[in-house]
Design an enzyme around this catalytic site. Sequence first.
Site, PDB file in Angstrom:
ATOM      1  CG  HIS A  40      -0.639  -5.273   1.942  1.00 21.55           C
ATOM      2  ND1 HIS A  40      -1.565  -5.014   3.410  1.00 21.55           N
ATOM      3  CD2 HIS A  40      -0.856  -3.767   1.473  1.00 21.55           C
ATOM      4  CE1 HIS A  40      -2.061  -3.742   3.436  1.00 21.55           C
ATOM      5  NE2 HIS A  40      -1.642  -3.229   2.315  1.00 21.55           N
ATOM      6  CD  GLU A  41       0.580  -2.415  -1.667  1.00 16.86           C
ATOM      7  OE1 GLU A  41      -0.573  -1.857  -2.200  1.00 16.86           O
ATOM      8  OE2 GLU A  41       0.770  -2.017  -0.416  1.00 16.86           O
TER       9      GLU A  41
HETATM   10 ZN   LIG Z   1      -2.245  -1.248   1.829  1.00 18.63          ZN
END
Ligand SMILES: [Zn+2]
Length: 687
Positions: A470-471
């Site tokens: 995600h990051e």
């Molecule tokens: Zn995020």
Amino acid sequence: MLPADNPFATPSDLPYEVPPFDRITEEHYLPAFRAGMAEQRAEVDAVISQEGEPTFADTLVALERSGRLLQRVSLAFFNLSGADTNPRLQEIETEIAPELAAHSDAIFLDKRLYARVKSLYDRRDSLGLDPESSWLLERYHTDFVRAGAQLSDEDASRLREYNAELASLCTSFSNQLLADTNDSAVVVTDAAELAGLSEDAIAAAREAARSRGIDGYALTLILPTAQPALASLSDRGARERIFKASVVRGARSNDNDTADLVRRIVKLRAERARLLGYPHHAAYQIEDNTARTADAAAGMLAKLAPAAVANAEAELADLQAVVDAEGGGFTVEPWDWAYYTEKVRKQRYDIDEAQLRPYFELERVLIDGVFYAATQLYGLGFAERHDLPVYHPEVRVFEVFNEDGTALGLFYADFYTRDSKRGGAWMNSLVTQSHLFGTKPIVVNNLNINKPPAGEPTLLTLDEVRTMFHEFGHALHGLFSNVRYPRFTGTRVPRDFVEFPSQVNEVWILWPQVLANYATHHETGERLPQEIVDRLQEAAKFNEGFATTEYLAASLLDLAWHTLTVEDLAADGLLDDVQAFEADALTKAGVAVAAVPPRYRTTYFAHIFTGASYSAGYYSYIWSEVLDADTVEWFKENGGLRRENGDTFRTALLSRGGTADALSFFRAFRGRDPQIEPLLVRRGLDR
Ligand SMILES: [Zn+2]
């Protein structure tokens, strides 16, 4: 003037203008902030004092060029204050936050400057601007109006007071929450209470106790309500202690109680919104997002809530059945949820989360998973660099290259948790991309993974793997930025759009080709068996009722606080009891399920009270997920993990930053408006 020996005085001469962390000390920040503000003020004054009719170049481009010193010190400082703070940095932050708010106000409330922008805006159709420049003018005009440029002098001065006080209050919330979270670590002296916890989690707890100078074990808390240890601790009493320590954060009537801060923040935000002509803070915030209105955001959440709650209740019944079958003789409480969920998961899908971890070794996940997927899609290359200064020894630096070998930017990875780091996971920038300045991006990913004892590998949970992908999705959005103006760089897009690219990147976690490449046993090198992969796919909707409900509850709570009007807040007793307001709001929204508390409760809801950006904006995650799920469909329709798909997504969306209306980027590659069905199917809400 800043003394020449202050490392911020000139642009860094290191590659990519890397901040010279080896030469920066705490005492350099305050003078640099103040010199940076003075410099920008002088630059803005020079813009204002020009003779003749304003031009795009002498006004907007000049504004975009202003404030470079302030930008340098701000990016370095706020990355550090989030990732590795200390009492001195907290003092500096407390001191500088209201000054920065006042500085921004001095620019955006300057009537002469606004007059120049307005003059250009009124002539916008005859200026012959290219699309990015035209959008810049549009955005600046909106920024000025939203910042209060049209207010009377008297109202403008009240607005300045609100902004300065809010900046201080949010800084205090952040600092007090970090302190209370550290103080809330649950200390266990009897190792028997840790039964069920993995060996390395026990080792991490012993290490955390040792670093605090105490005997036994310290179970440190992560930011959300649900704590990882609850999934494996078999001692019900220990689970209850941890859960209660988690939910009472910020509400313990000690020096770090945040309830008073919440009351004051909510009140000031409502008054500021009123001053600017909006019924409440949510109306003000959401107007500038793709949802446009608080009703649209709340309406979407309300539409999802009944199905999510029904799913959560069905899941609860399954958990209660296990407890009863075991002769437990108790009702499932929130601290039991994760523990019995793991039992049901094991029964139904034969998946044991703890047995997955040996296949998710950090280095393999990063290099052979996250980076590998980016190479397959976008042709990226990565090379670790050990020659550039970092702000903490745990930070790693990777240079990122395009397929043709040209340099793209730098990626800083700061993965481990420490008491000096705030909770959660996030991406930010140390340098932002802009053709105006010829700068390439430096992005940072911060996570909070427990550090194993020296010499041991770092084994991740599936959830931590998800966070890493995600990051990195945010990181790609920053790295691919290909814009002229700093105002539009990378992730500078509407709040309810920014989570979309990061969520899309999560699809590669279980993508067969990617998974096969990274999920190998750290000792035997054996691949994660296909039958487990199949079962993980089957289990994709498992516990989604819980996950969706706890998320919706937090989002609705955020909107409940921020749709309060000045009149509402004047009513007797409304804010006397923060917990009572919270309980009432959850009941009214139909998401009050005792065993499923909100993902964040008010007194530790950092997203909405430590800064402005996610306030009335926590709904953004699911709002963006509509675009995400629809985009994942697009990848699947087009053959998945292919260079052509990566290039299309990069060109149409990831490289564009905020250079046009955000939804137009989506339409450009999808060929139509977003549809909600893929999201409903993904979360099991399609009934
Ligand atoms: Zn995020």
